[in-house]
Design a protein around this motif. Structure first.
Motif, PDB file in Angstrom:
ATOM      1  N   ALA A 106      14.107   9.728   6.842  1.00  0.00           N
ATOM      2  CA  ALA A 106      14.141   9.960   5.400  1.00  0.00           C
ATOM      3  C   ALA A 106      15.575  10.248   4.999  1.00  0.00           C
ATOM      4  CB  ALA A 106      13.237  11.130   5.020  1.00  0.00           C
ATOM      5  N   TRP A 107      15.920   9.894   3.768  1.00  0.00           N
ATOM      6  CA  TRP A 107      17.278  10.177   3.308  1.00  0.00           C
ATOM      7  C   TRP A 107      17.318  10.346   1.792  1.00  0.00           C
ATOM      8  CZ3 TRP A 107      15.551   5.312   4.274  1.00  0.00           C
ATOM      9  CH2 TRP A 107      15.862   4.284   3.382  1.00  0.00           C
ATOM     10  N   CYS A 108      18.291  11.119   1.344  1.00  0.00           N
ATOM     11  CA  CYS A 108      18.578  11.288  -0.079  1.00  0.00           C
ATOM     12  C   CYS A 108      20.035  11.743  -0.160  1.00  0.00           C
ATOM     13  CB  CYS A 108      17.649  12.319  -0.724  1.00  0.00           C
ATOM     14  SG  CYS A 108      17.741  12.322  -2.536  1.00  0.00           S
ATOM     15  N   THR A 109      20.849  11.009  -0.875  1.00  0.00           N
ATOM     16  CA  THR A 109      22.287  11.232  -0.866  1.00  0.00           C
ATOM     17  C   THR A 109      22.682  12.519  -1.593  1.00  0.00           C
ATOM     18  OG1 THR A 109      22.632   9.982  -2.920  1.00  0.00           O
ATOM     19  CG2 THR A 109      22.688   8.747  -0.843  1.00  0.00           C
ATOM     20  N   GLY A 110      23.920  12.961  -1.315  1.00  0.00           N
ATOM     21  CA  GLY A 110      24.497  14.085  -2.050  1.00  0.00           C
ATOM     22  C   GLY A 110      23.988  15.435  -1.602  1.00  0.00           C
ATOM     23  N   GLY A 111      23.764  16.310  -2.577  1.00  0.00           N
ATOM     24  CA  GLY A 111      23.328  17.675  -2.282  1.00  0.00           C
ATOM     25  C   GLY A 111      21.824  17.811  -2.310  1.00  0.00           C
ATOM     26  N   ALA A 112      21.143  17.069  -1.461  1.00  0.00           N
ATOM     27  CA  ALA A 112      19.680  17.019  -1.475  1.00  0.00           C
ATOM     28  C   ALA A 112      19.062  17.786  -0.318  1.00  0.00           C
ATOM     29  CB  ALA A 112      19.204  15.566  -1.454  1.00  0.00           C
ATOM     30  N   GLN A 113      19.767  18.794   0.199  1.00  0.00           N
ATOM     31  CA  GLN A 113      19.214  19.558   1.313  1.00  0.00           C
ATOM     32  C   GLN A 113      17.898  20.236   0.956  1.00  0.00           C
ATOM     33  OE1 GLN A 113      22.063  20.090  -0.383  1.00  0.00           O
ATOM     34  NE2 GLN A 113      22.915  22.124   0.008  1.00  0.00           N
ATOM     35  N   ILE A 158      20.580  15.826   9.389  1.00  0.00           N
ATOM     36  CA  ILE A 158      21.946  15.323   9.473  1.00  0.00           C
ATOM     37  C   ILE A 158      22.599  15.448   8.097  1.00  0.00           C
ATOM     38  CG2 ILE A 158      23.391  13.284   9.832  1.00  0.00           C
ATOM     39  CD1 ILE A 158      21.279  12.319  11.843  1.00  0.00           C
ATOM     40  N   ALA A 159      23.708  16.188   8.034  1.00  0.00           N
ATOM     41  CA  ALA A 159      24.502  16.293   6.812  1.00  0.00           C
ATOM     42  C   ALA A 159      25.744  15.427   7.000  1.00  0.00           C
ATOM     43  CB  ALA A 159      24.886  17.742   6.545  1.00  0.00           C
ATOM     44  N   ALA A 160      25.832  14.343   6.239  1.00  0.00           N
ATOM     45  CA  ALA A 160      26.874  13.339   6.466  1.00  0.00           C
ATOM     46  C   ALA A 160      27.961  13.340   5.396  1.00  0.00           C
ATOM     47  CB  ALA A 160      26.231  11.947   6.543  1.00  0.00           C
ATOM     48  N   GLY A 161      27.922  14.314   4.482  1.00  0.00           N
ATOM     49  CA  GLY A 161      28.948  14.409   3.459  1.00  0.00           C
ATOM     50  C   GLY A 161      28.442  14.008   2.080  1.00  0.00           C
ATOM     51  N   HIS A 162      28.641  14.886   1.113  1.00  0.00           N
ATOM     52  CA  HIS A 162      28.191  14.597  -0.254  1.00  0.00           C
ATOM     53  C   HIS A 162      28.901  13.357  -0.792  1.00  0.00           C
ATOM     54  CE1 HIS A 162      26.564  16.550  -4.144  1.00  0.00           C
ATOM     55  NE2 HIS A 162      26.930  15.313  -4.437  1.00  0.00           N
ATOM     56  N   GLY A 210      23.683  14.669   2.224  1.00  0.00           N
ATOM     57  CA  GLY A 210      25.112  14.942   2.212  1.00  0.00           C
ATOM     58  C   GLY A 210      25.488  16.311   2.717  1.00  0.00           C
ATOM     59  N   GLU A 211      24.676  17.323   2.408  1.00  0.00           N
ATOM     60  CA  GLU A 211      25.048  18.707   2.683  1.00  0.00           C
ATOM     61  C   GLU A 211      23.926  19.436   3.425  1.00  0.00           C
ATOM     62  OE1 GLU A 211      26.095  20.675  -0.937  1.00  0.00           O
ATOM     63  OE2 GLU A 211      27.368  19.045  -1.642  1.00  0.00           O
TER      64      GLU A 211
END
Length: 249
Positions: free
Chosen positions: A171-178, A213-217, A195-196
């Motif tokens: 699953a994924w969601c970009t940016g600040g979606a922790q 996995i936090a890959a950067g906002h 991202g964060e």
């Protein structure tokens, strides 16, 4: 040939449909500039560095994901806000900003474009306003997934791995979606990429057996703005340039 500001706004609105979203700030035209537009610059955030680069590129309009105005912010035009607005107004540059609508577009949005680069094809959505994506995957373990993400994005990622089990659904969601992590777990993910990371997610990953996995906002949100701006520019025969202002966040 140039097109008018209202024509360009209508094109962006028709493509991204901001009326569908409950967002954290205004989507669409945030700063009014010249009436006729022949060149669009796109970027992630309407920072002073991006605005200065757009001025240097002789852009008539700037299209970004993170605009200038957000719910609950101080409304006074001082300091950094004055400096950014001063530059836009002095050079008569239109600022168009789309936040959640740019994340969500099924083909050109941040999530779709990140998935495209990572070779993931979403087969389900999850989370608030269906922004998150889920896809089948095949990785020997979370470390292999993290290495793939790092290679594609060109930066180190933070991995919290609860074990060495295979990853078959990501699953994924970009940016600040922790904050979407628990929804990703409910959606059946073996791993979640965003991202964060905040303090609670590390514990949840270990306790729930789902990798985080936090890959950067900035790194995860570099792709939607240029994809949308390039398509609209091509539609009207306008010039387009993507300007990537590096951000370690």
């Amino acid at each position: 040939m140039p097109i008018s500001r209202p024509e360009l706004l209508q094109a962006f609105d028709s493509l991204l449909q901001p009326e569908r979203f409950k967002d954290y700030g205004p989507n669409g035209l945030q700063v009014e500039g010249k009436k006729e537009i022949a060149r669009i610059a796109s970027g992630v955030t309407a920072s002073r560095a991006l605005i200065d680069a757009a001025i240097g590129a002789r852009a008539d309009a700037l299209f970004v994901h993170h605009g200038l105005f957000w719910r609950g912010q101080d409304g006074r035009v001082t300091g950094w806000m004055k400096q950014r607005l001063q530059r836009l107004l002095a050079h008569d540059i239109n600022l168009f900003a789309y936040h959640l609508p740019l994340d969500a577009h099924p083909e050109l949005g941040n999530n779709a474009q990140l998935g495209k680069r990572l070779d993931w094809v979403a087969d389900a959505r999850f989370g608030e306003q269906d922004l998150g994506c889920v896809a089948r995957a095949r990785y020997s373990d979370a470390q292999a997934l993290a290495q793939h993400v790092e290679q594609v994005l060109g930066r180190r990622a933070t991995l919290v791995s609860p074990g060495d089990q295979a990853i078959t659904r990501v699953a994924w969601c970009t940016g600040g979606a922790q904050g979407y992590f628990e929804a990703a777990i409910v959606a059946g993910a073996d791993a979640f990429v965003t991202g964060e990371i905040s303090e609670p997610q590390a514990h949840l990953a270990r306790e729930m057996g789902v990798a985080f996995i936090a890959a950067g906002h900035h790194a995860t949100e570099r792709y939607g703005a240029p994809a949308v701006a390039a398509q609209v520019a091509a539609q009207f025969g306008l010039d387009h340039v993507f300007i990537d202002i590096d951000n370690p966040a």
